[in-house]
Scaffold this motif. Structure first.
Motif, PDB file in Angstrom:
ATOM      1  N   VAL A  24       0.841  -1.195   0.000  1.00 26.88           N
ATOM      2  CA  VAL A  24       0.000   0.000   0.000  1.00 26.88           C
ATOM      3  C   VAL A  24       0.877   1.246   0.000  1.00 26.88           C
ATOM      4  CG1 VAL A  24      -1.693   1.332   1.313  1.00 26.88           C
ATOM      5  CG2 VAL A  24      -1.932  -1.147   1.118  1.00 26.88           C
ATOM      6  N   ASP A  25       1.913   1.224   0.834  1.00 26.15           N
ATOM      7  CA  ASP A  25       2.808   2.386   0.896  1.00 26.15           C
ATOM      8  C   ASP A  25       3.468   2.635  -0.456  1.00 26.15           C
ATOM      9  OD1 ASP A  25       2.069   2.551   3.498  1.00 26.15           O
ATOM     10  OD2 ASP A  25       3.947   1.809   4.330  1.00 26.15           O
ATOM     11  N   ARG A  26       3.815   1.548  -1.149  1.00 23.59           N
ATOM     12  CA  ARG A  26       4.420   1.706  -2.468  1.00 23.59           C
ATOM     13  C   ARG A  26       3.425   2.284  -3.473  1.00 23.59           C
ATOM     14  NH1 ARG A  26       8.431  -3.018  -4.246  1.00 23.59           N
ATOM     15  NH2 ARG A  26      10.080  -2.588  -2.740  1.00 23.59           N
ATOM     16  N   ALA A  27       2.198   1.801  -3.402  1.00 27.45           N
ATOM     17  CA  ALA A  27       1.169   2.329  -4.312  1.00 27.45           C
ATOM     18  C   ALA A  27       0.979   3.824  -4.058  1.00 27.45           C
ATOM     19  CB  ALA A  27      -0.142   1.569  -4.112  1.00 27.45           C
ATOM     20  N   LEU A  28       0.984   4.199  -2.772  1.00 29.61           N
ATOM     21  CA  LEU A  28       0.831   5.616  -2.433  1.00 29.61           C
ATOM     22  C   LEU A  28       2.058   6.412  -2.870  1.00 29.61           C
ATOM     23  CD1 LEU A  28      -0.834   5.126   1.058  1.00 29.61           C
ATOM     24  CD2 LEU A  28      -1.948   6.020  -1.001  1.00 29.61           C
ATOM     25  N   ALA A  29       3.236   5.776  -2.780  1.00 27.87           N
ATOM     26  CA  ALA A  29       4.462   6.449  -3.245  1.00 27.87           C
ATOM     27  C   ALA A  29       4.369   6.732  -4.745  1.00 27.87           C
ATOM     28  CB  ALA A  29       5.693   5.599  -2.924  1.00 27.87           C
ATOM     29  N   LEU A  30       3.725   5.842  -5.483  1.00 26.54           N
ATOM     30  CA  LEU A  30       3.534   6.105  -6.917  1.00 26.54           C
ATOM     31  C   LEU A  30       2.692   7.362  -7.114  1.00 26.54           C
ATOM     32  CD1 LEU A  30       2.840   2.615  -8.558  1.00 26.54           C
ATOM     33  CD2 LEU A  30       4.986   3.888  -8.448  1.00 26.54           C
TER      34      LEU A  30
ATOM     35  N   ARG B  63      -2.841   2.804   7.001  1.00 31.27           N
ATOM     36  CA  ARG B  63      -1.810   3.214   6.034  1.00 31.27           C
ATOM     37  C   ARG B  63      -2.302   4.402   5.213  1.00 31.27           C
ATOM     38  NH1 ARG B  63       1.876   2.583   8.392  1.00 31.27           N
ATOM     39  NH2 ARG B  63       3.085   3.188   6.575  1.00 31.27           N
ATOM     40  N   LEU B  64      -3.567   4.362   4.829  1.00 33.54           N
ATOM     41  CA  LEU B  64      -4.129   5.448   4.023  1.00 33.54           C
ATOM     42  C   LEU B  64      -4.203   6.745   4.829  1.00 33.54           C
ATOM     43  CD1 LEU B  64      -6.947   3.458   2.157  1.00 33.54           C
ATOM     44  CD2 LEU B  64      -4.762   4.240   1.216  1.00 33.54           C
ATOM     45  N   VAL B  65      -4.500   6.618   6.132  1.00 37.00           N
ATOM     46  CA  VAL B  65      -4.529   7.804   6.998  1.00 37.00           C
ATOM     47  C   VAL B  65      -3.112   8.362   7.157  1.00 37.00           C
ATOM     48  CG1 VAL B  65      -4.909   8.607   9.374  1.00 37.00           C
ATOM     49  CG2 VAL B  65      -6.653   7.206   8.240  1.00 37.00           C
ATOM     50  N   ALA B  66      -2.131   7.452   7.330  1.00 35.92           N
ATOM     51  CA  ALA B  66      -0.748   7.905   7.525  1.00 35.92           C
ATOM     52  C   ALA B  66      -0.272   8.730   6.326  1.00 35.92           C
ATOM     53  CB  ALA B  66       0.170   6.696   7.730  1.00 35.92           C
ATOM     54  N   TRP B  67      -0.692   8.351   5.145  1.00 38.22           N
ATOM     55  CA  TRP B  67      -0.287   9.070   3.928  1.00 38.22           C
ATOM     56  C   TRP B  67      -1.147  10.312   3.695  1.00 38.22           C
ATOM     57  CZ3 TRP B  67      -2.467  10.105  -0.972  1.00 38.22           C
ATOM     58  CH2 TRP B  67      -1.543  10.455  -1.984  1.00 38.22           C
ATOM     59  N   GLY B  68      -2.384  10.279   4.204  1.00 36.62           N
ATOM     60  CA  GLY B  68      -3.284  11.415   4.011  1.00 36.62           C
ATOM     61  C   GLY B  68      -4.371  11.169   2.988  1.00 36.62           C
ATOM     62  N   ALA B  69      -4.460   9.914   2.492  1.00 37.14           N
ATOM     63  CA  ALA B  69      -5.533   9.587   1.542  1.00 37.14           C
ATOM     64  C   ALA B  69      -6.877   9.564   2.257  1.00 37.14           C
ATOM     65  CB  ALA B  69      -5.271   8.246   0.865  1.00 37.14           C
ATOM     66  N   LEU B  70      -6.856   9.188   3.525  1.00 37.68           N
ATOM     67  CA  LEU B  70      -8.041   9.268   4.385  1.00 37.68           C
ATOM     68  C   LEU B  70      -7.699  10.133   5.582  1.00 37.68           C
ATOM     69  CD1 LEU B  70      -9.345   5.549   4.483  1.00 37.68           C
ATOM     70  CD2 LEU B  70     -10.061   7.400   2.946  1.00 37.68           C
ATOM     71  N   LEU B  82      -7.447  15.405   2.447  1.00 42.00           N
ATOM     72  CA  LEU B  82      -7.078  16.527   1.580  1.00 42.00           C
ATOM     73  C   LEU B  82      -5.850  16.198   0.722  1.00 42.00           C
ATOM     74  CD1 LEU B  82      -7.993  19.473   1.070  1.00 42.00           C
ATOM     75  CD2 LEU B  82      -6.148  20.182   2.586  1.00 42.00           C
ATOM     76  N   ARG B  83      -4.954  15.346   1.243  1.00 35.77           N
ATOM     77  CA  ARG B  83      -3.757  14.972   0.486  1.00 35.77           C
ATOM     78  C   ARG B  83      -4.142  14.234  -0.808  1.00 35.77           C
ATOM     79  NH1 ARG B  83       0.173  15.339  -2.054  1.00 35.77           N
ATOM     80  NH2 ARG B  83       1.926  13.912  -2.120  1.00 35.77           N
ATOM     81  N   LEU B  84      -5.167  13.402  -0.718  1.00 37.39           N
ATOM     82  CA  LEU B  84      -5.637  12.699  -1.915  1.00 37.39           C
ATOM     83  C   LEU B  84      -6.193  13.703  -2.915  1.00 37.39           C
ATOM     84  CD1 LEU B  84      -5.832   9.677  -2.816  1.00 37.39           C
ATOM     85  CD2 LEU B  84      -8.276   9.883  -2.419  1.00 37.39           C
ATOM     86  N   TRP B  85      -6.918  14.689  -2.390  1.00 34.31           N
ATOM     87  CA  TRP B  85      -7.492  15.722  -3.250  1.00 34.31           C
ATOM     88  C   TRP B  85      -6.383  16.497  -3.954  1.00 34.31           C
ATOM     89  CZ3 TRP B  85      -7.254  21.026  -3.385  1.00 34.31           C
ATOM     90  CH2 TRP B  85      -8.180  21.664  -4.212  1.00 34.31           C
ATOM     91  N   GLU B  86      -5.288  16.757  -3.228  1.00 30.88           N
ATOM     92  CA  GLU B  86      -4.163  17.477  -3.837  1.00 30.88           C
ATOM     93  C   GLU B  86      -3.606  16.724  -5.033  1.00 30.88           C
ATOM     94  OE1 GLU B  86      -1.792  18.310   0.029  1.00 30.88           O
ATOM     95  OE2 GLU B  86      -0.763  19.287  -1.637  1.00 30.88           O
TER      96      GLU B  86
END
Lengths: 270, 270
Positions: A24-30, B63-70, B82-86
């Motif tokens: 998942v982290d890799r997908a997000l890194a993409l 994981r999605l929250v850590a990245w900001g997708a959620l 908001l990170r996903l929106w960006e």
């Protein structure tokens, strides 16, 4: 080997990070590999910018394309997909705020015939949620979805001036440069500016490059009377009349605050 | 067991799909759980709507929250981040088109004082890229990022009328209902309507519920003279003057087409 989930399969020592879901982290890194300067990437660029080996990047990108998070253009370059945009437009800060704000932003744009900006704070940056620009408006630096420095934009100064004390102190403790000139920011001067913004309930920001502009910005508060966003008008410095712009911007900001349910559209304690 | 990547670990028969990266697909399924009617979800709702077991859903959402997708709100509900929106605002179809179109959409909104819509086709739906709405505008059904039926909206009829023949035939072969009335659509009537749209270079669509409206829509073409989008004005039926609206909408659509580099802003062959 590094792409297994914790607890599901035997771990191979040294081959995977100690926690998280690396796939998942890799997908997000993409996804992170794309930015305003890199809206479309070849597979090689995608792999290099994300730090993911090409074969992994291709396989993961394939899954993202299948879902619509990425799209591939006629030349085989990857771009961000419309399906991702659809889901992302559900982000409450982008959606609810924008919905309430748009008619008022439209009014401001009609009155000023230049740029109207709506931004929120995300960590140590402002994120531009909306920019309405008249046909004849001067060129500006920032576009929707982009990040703006808090200390060298009108909306940024407002977002910083009304941020929690710990956020402010953390920000002020960093070495800061004026953008895009790259000259150092004096912490003392920035503190004075932030105090001025709070006292006046608005920010006036002047920038010389790429051309002289004035930004007049005001805070938007939500139903809990917390700072929700900042709205600004950006006009050429020549002919700008802050006495006219200030009330217009503050009026729009108050109207948006009321639309969000704020009981004190001028902010807590005011 | 189903969350391993192909070729990396021994497969356990029957426990994982034959291809793809299930972890990535699951993460994307979490994103798919959100829609306009469900912009915020509890962990239980997220698991149920995505079909992912709660424990997996929690880990992946983390994981999605850590990245900001959620993001997680004060009540612990998940929302889109908001990170996903960006990142998503880099989607070329959302960004480039919107950037070119916005000033012209603003003009149309100023002239008509109602709703102005910009939409693109995504599979068998129209996706609403932008909606400008005047303060006093009548309530409408669709919001930005939402999907609209091709056969019962003005923008949709334009997008369908100018779509490739195979896309049209596939769409016409389905059983279709008028939305939101849920009455059946006659295939022959829809074919006639699409021919009218192509002949006139615009669509007139009338709807009675939730209240009587008229939508006048026109096509936008890109630099390759392919259909890129549709633009429309939605006004209350009472007092609507199609003779006035038609030219305004077509003028804006042509202006946007020219902005995109179209050599034939009225469309190929016209």
């Amino acid at each position: 080997m590094s792409e297994t989930s914790p607890g599901d399969v035997p771990r191979v020592r040294g081959k995977r990070p100690p926690q998280g879901d690396p796939v998942v982290d890799r997908a997000l890194a993409l996804l992170s590999a794309f930015d305003a300067a890199h809206p479309s990437l070849t597979l090689g660029e995608l792999a290099r910018r994300s730090g993911i080996p090409t074969s992994s990047a291709l396989r993961l990108a394939g899954r993202l394309v299948a879902w619509g998070a990425l799209e591939r253009d006629a030349e085989g370059r990857f771009t961000v997909g419309l399906r991702l945009w659809e889901v992302a437009s559900l982000a409450p800060r982008a959606r609810g705020l924008r919905q309430v704000a748009m008619p008022f932003l439209g009014d401001l744009e009609e009155v000023t015939r230049q740029h109207v900006l709506l931004a929120v704070r995300e960590g140590g940056d402002a994120v531009l949620l909306e920019r309405l620009s008249a046909h004849a408006a001067i060129p500006v630096l920032y576009s929707v979805g982009g990040r703006l420095p808090l200390h060298s934009t009108g909306v940024g100064l407002v977002l910083l001036a009304y941020a929690e004390a710990d956020v402010q102190e953390e920000y002020l403790s960093r070495p800061l440069l004026h953008e895009p000139e790259r000259t150092p920011v004096s912490e003392a001067a920035l503190r004075r500016t932030l105090a001025d913004v709070r006292r006046e309930g608005m920010a006036h920001f002047r920038r010389k490059v790429p051309r002289p502009i004035v930004s007049v910005a005001a805070p938007v508060f939500d139903a809990a009377d917390r700072l929700a966003a900042a709205v600004s008008v950006v006009v050429p410095q020549e002919g700008a009349d802050a006495r006219v712009l200030g009330p217009a911007v503050r009026t729009a900001a108050r109207a948006i605050s009321r639309g969000l349910g704020a009981r004190r559209p001028l902010g807590p304690g005011r």
